[in-house]
Design a protein around this motif. Structure first.
Motif, PDB file in Angstrom:
ATOM      1  N   MET A   1       0.842  -1.048   0.066  1.00 18.02           N
ATOM      2  CA  MET A   1       0.077  -0.184   0.007  1.00 18.02           C
ATOM      3  C   MET A   1       0.639   1.284  -0.184  1.00 18.02           C
ATOM      4  O   MET A   1       0.639   2.319  -0.631  1.00 18.02           O
ATOM      5  CB  MET A   1      -1.067  -0.131   1.360  1.00 18.02           C
ATOM      6  CG  MET A   1      -1.833   1.108   1.266  1.00 18.02           C
ATOM      7  SD  MET A   1      -3.042   0.938   0.064  1.00 18.02           S
ATOM      8  CE  MET A   1      -4.166   2.190   0.239  1.00 18.02           C
ATOM      9  N   GLU A   2       1.680   1.290   0.799  1.00 17.19           N
ATOM     10  CA  GLU A   2       2.824   2.174   0.923  1.00 17.19           C
ATOM     11  C   GLU A   2       3.423   2.468  -0.464  1.00 17.19           C
ATOM     12  O   GLU A   2       3.797   3.789  -0.976  1.00 17.19           O
ATOM     13  CB  GLU A   2       3.879   2.258   1.996  1.00 17.19           C
ATOM     14  CG  GLU A   2       4.895   3.304   1.991  1.00 17.19           C
ATOM     15  CD  GLU A   2       5.702   2.966   3.331  1.00 17.19           C
ATOM     16  OE1 GLU A   2       6.942   3.228   3.062  1.00 17.19           O
ATOM     17  OE2 GLU A   2       5.579   2.251   4.243  1.00 17.19           O
ATOM     18  N   ASN A   3       3.805   1.467  -1.121  1.00 17.10           N
ATOM     19  CA  ASN A   3       4.680   1.493  -2.396  1.00 17.10           C
ATOM     20  C   ASN A   3       3.478   2.075  -3.472  1.00 17.10           C
ATOM     21  O   ASN A   3       3.962   2.645  -4.281  1.00 17.10           O
ATOM     22  CB  ASN A   3       4.864   0.118  -2.654  1.00 17.10           C
ATOM     23  CG  ASN A   3       6.209   0.145  -3.705  1.00 17.10           C
ATOM     24  OD1 ASN A   3       6.602   1.288  -4.005  1.00 17.10           O
ATOM     25  ND2 ASN A   3       6.404  -1.150  -4.204  1.00 17.10           N
ATOM     26  N   LEU A   4       2.548   1.970  -3.488  1.00 12.67           N
ATOM     27  CA  LEU A   4       1.194   2.498  -4.236  1.00 12.67           C
ATOM     28  C   LEU A   4       1.057   3.971  -4.251  1.00 12.67           C
ATOM     29  O   LEU A   4       0.886   4.526  -5.182  1.00 12.67           O
ATOM     30  CB  LEU A   4       0.042   1.634  -4.231  1.00 12.67           C
ATOM     31  CG  LEU A   4      -1.298   1.964  -5.060  1.00 12.67           C
ATOM     32  CD1 LEU A   4      -0.976   1.787  -6.409  1.00 12.67           C
ATOM     33  CD2 LEU A   4      -2.267   1.535  -4.326  1.00 12.67           C
ATOM     34  N   ILE A   5       1.058   4.380  -2.838  1.00 17.05           N
ATOM     35  CA  ILE A   5       0.943   5.686  -2.732  1.00 17.05           C
ATOM     36  C   ILE A   5       2.284   6.333  -3.273  1.00 17.05           C
ATOM     37  O   ILE A   5       2.107   7.731  -3.759  1.00 17.05           O
ATOM     38  CB  ILE A   5       0.816   6.068  -1.239  1.00 17.05           C
ATOM     39  CG1 ILE A   5      -0.675   5.423  -0.828  1.00 17.05           C
ATOM     40  CG2 ILE A   5       0.810   7.602  -0.841  1.00 17.05           C
ATOM     41  CD1 ILE A   5      -0.921   5.534   0.639  1.00 17.05           C
ATOM     42  N   LYS A   6       3.213   5.815  -2.871  1.00 14.26           N
ATOM     43  CA  LYS A   6       4.628   6.445  -3.340  1.00 14.26           C
ATOM     44  C   LYS A   6       4.748   6.626  -4.901  1.00 14.26           C
ATOM     45  O   LYS A   6       4.972   7.666  -5.573  1.00 14.26           O
ATOM     46  CB  LYS A   6       5.675   5.933  -3.036  1.00 14.26           C
ATOM     47  CG  LYS A   6       7.062   6.252  -3.187  1.00 14.26           C
ATOM     48  CD  LYS A   6       8.280   5.381  -2.559  1.00 14.26           C
ATOM     49  CE  LYS A   6       9.741   5.938  -3.045  1.00 14.26           C
ATOM     50  NZ  LYS A   6      10.638   5.128  -2.629  1.00 14.26           N
ATOM     51  N   ASN A   7       4.503   5.692  -5.771  1.00 12.44           N
ATOM     52  CA  ASN A   7       4.408   5.437  -7.090  1.00 12.44           C
ATOM     53  C   ASN A   7       3.100   6.322  -7.724  1.00 12.44           C
ATOM     54  O   ASN A   7       3.804   7.112  -8.662  1.00 12.44           O
ATOM     55  CB  ASN A   7       3.959   4.035  -7.587  1.00 12.44           C
ATOM     56  CG  ASN A   7       5.173   3.245  -7.421  1.00 12.44           C
ATOM     57  OD1 ASN A   7       6.219   3.697  -7.240  1.00 12.44           O
ATOM     58  ND2 ASN A   7       4.899   1.692  -7.440  1.00 12.44           N
ATOM     59  N   ASN A   8       2.189   6.539  -7.010  1.00  9.89           N
ATOM     60  CA  ASN A   8       1.134   7.447  -7.345  1.00  9.89           C
ATOM     61  C   ASN A   8       1.678   8.911  -7.278  1.00  9.89           C
ATOM     62  O   ASN A   8       1.392   9.882  -7.836  1.00  9.89           O
ATOM     63  CB  ASN A   8      -0.254   7.263  -6.851  1.00  9.89           C
ATOM     64  CG  ASN A   8      -1.089   5.925  -7.478  1.00  9.89           C
ATOM     65  OD1 ASN A   8      -0.739   5.406  -8.253  1.00  9.89           O
ATOM     66  ND2 ASN A   8      -1.928   5.455  -6.558  1.00  9.89           N
ATOM     67  N   SER A   9       2.188   9.169  -6.347  1.00  5.53           N
ATOM     68  CA  SER A   9       2.690  10.643  -5.896  1.00  5.53           C
ATOM     69  C   SER A   9       3.712  10.825  -7.146  1.00  5.53           C
ATOM     70  O   SER A   9       3.703  12.074  -7.689  1.00  5.53           O
ATOM     71  CB  SER A   9       3.560  10.620  -4.683  1.00  5.53           C
ATOM     72  OG  SER A   9       2.534  10.200  -3.530  1.00  5.53           O
ATOM     73  N   ILE A  10       4.561   9.926  -7.447  1.00  5.22           N
ATOM     74  CA  ILE A  10       5.521  10.220  -8.149  1.00  5.22           C
ATOM     75  C   ILE A  10       4.924  10.424  -9.578  1.00  5.22           C
ATOM     76  O   ILE A  10       5.294  11.632 -10.536  1.00  5.22           O
ATOM     77  CB  ILE A  10       6.719   9.336  -8.363  1.00  5.22           C
ATOM     78  CG1 ILE A  10       7.430   9.142  -7.137  1.00  5.22           C
ATOM     79  CG2 ILE A  10       7.577   9.205  -9.623  1.00  5.22           C
ATOM     80  CD1 ILE A  10       8.210   7.876  -6.998  1.00  5.22           C
ATOM     81  N   VAL A  11       4.081   9.733  -9.962  1.00  2.52           N
ATOM     82  CA  VAL A  11       3.255   9.938 -11.369  1.00  2.52           C
ATOM     83  C   VAL A  11       2.638  11.107 -11.529  1.00  2.52           C
ATOM     84  O   VAL A  11       2.608  11.956 -12.598  1.00  2.52           O
ATOM     85  CB  VAL A  11       2.215   8.809 -11.650  1.00  2.52           C
ATOM     86  CG1 VAL A  11       1.303   8.855 -12.882  1.00  2.52           C
ATOM     87  CG2 VAL A  11       3.122   7.307 -12.077  1.00  2.52           C
ATOM     88  N   LEU A  12       1.845  11.530 -10.249  1.00  2.00           N
ATOM     89  CA  LEU A  12       1.195  12.886 -10.150  1.00  2.00           C
ATOM     90  C   LEU A  12       2.039  14.075 -10.360  1.00  2.00           C
ATOM     91  O   LEU A  12       1.901  14.967 -11.216  1.00  2.00           O
ATOM     92  CB  LEU A  12       0.606  13.070  -9.029  1.00  2.00           C
ATOM     93  CG  LEU A  12      -0.887  12.313  -9.064  1.00  2.00           C
ATOM     94  CD1 LEU A  12      -1.715  12.354  -7.665  1.00  2.00           C
ATOM     95  CD2 LEU A  12      -1.882  12.838  -9.908  1.00  2.00           C
ATOM     96  N   LEU A  13       3.481  13.816  -9.695  1.00  2.00           N
ATOM     97  CA  LEU A  13       4.269  14.909  -9.736  1.00  2.00           C
ATOM     98  C   LEU A  13       5.071  14.998 -11.450  1.00  2.00           C
ATOM     99  O   LEU A  13       4.953  16.133 -11.816  1.00  2.00           O
ATOM    100  CB  LEU A  13       5.466  14.644  -8.901  1.00  2.00           C
ATOM    101  CG  LEU A  13       6.795  15.405  -8.965  1.00  2.00           C
ATOM    102  CD1 LEU A  13       6.192  17.055  -8.222  1.00  2.00           C
ATOM    103  CD2 LEU A  13       7.756  15.066  -7.950  1.00  2.00           C
ATOM    104  N   ILE A  14       4.787  13.923 -11.878  1.00  2.00           N
ATOM    105  CA  ILE A  14       5.396  14.174 -13.180  1.00  2.00           C
ATOM    106  C   ILE A  14       4.472  14.512 -14.445  1.00  2.00           C
ATOM    107  O   ILE A  14       4.504  15.518 -15.284  1.00  2.00           O
ATOM    108  CB  ILE A  14       5.979  12.768 -13.615  1.00  2.00           C
ATOM    109  CG1 ILE A  14       7.200  12.152 -13.065  1.00  2.00           C
ATOM    110  CG2 ILE A  14       6.231  12.382 -15.388  1.00  2.00           C
ATOM    111  CD1 ILE A  14       7.412  10.716 -13.347  1.00  2.00           C
ATOM    112  N   ILE A  15       3.207  14.093 -14.138  1.00  2.00           N
ATOM    113  CA  ILE A  15       2.052  14.511 -15.023  1.00  2.00           C
ATOM    114  C   ILE A  15       1.432  15.987 -14.804  1.00  2.00           C
ATOM    115  O   ILE A  15       1.440  16.440 -15.700  1.00  2.00           O
ATOM    116  CB  ILE A  15       0.861  13.566 -14.809  1.00  2.00           C
ATOM    117  CG1 ILE A  15       1.093  12.001 -15.488  1.00  2.00           C
ATOM    118  CG2 ILE A  15      -0.617  13.897 -15.521  1.00  2.00           C
ATOM    119  CD1 ILE A  15       0.197  11.047 -15.210  1.00  2.00           C
TER     120      ILE A  15
END
Length: 101
Positions: A1-15
């Motif tokens: 779950m923590e990994n999912l939040i981290k990955n989504n945050s990175i994707v949002l930052l990029i997008i």
């Protein structure tokens, strides 16, 4: 779950973050360039240096207004800005316009 939040945050930052940063950078460079032009060569220098871009910009407004069937009131693809208009309304700094309803 923590990994999912981290990955989504990175994707949002990029997008969202990178395009937002790029837009902010271009806006600040654009404002500074226009200010330098006006300060060194006068307010009409914007028209002399960018007339082709102004015409294309206003034509894009006109085309979209026609596509969406707006009522075109008046069109002026290029005009010189006036710092002190004849009437006492706000300064007329437009470089072109498409009035539609």
């Amino acid at each position: 779950m923590e990994n999912l939040i981290k990955n989504n945050s990175i994707v949002l930052l990029i997008i969202i973050g990178l395009p937002g940063l790029f837009a902010w950078l271009l806006t600040s460079v654009n404002r500074q360039t226009k200010a330098n032009l006006v300060n060194h060569y006068g307010i009409n220098s914007q028209v002399y240096c960018g007339f082709l871009g102004i015409i294309i910009h206003e034509l894009s407004h006109l085309v979209l207004a026609l596509i969406f069937r707006h009522g075109i009131q008046s069109v002026r693809l290029l005009k010189r800005p006036h710092l002190h208009p004849e009437n006492e309304t706000a300064d007329d700094l437009a470089l072109g316009y498409v009035n539609h309803t």
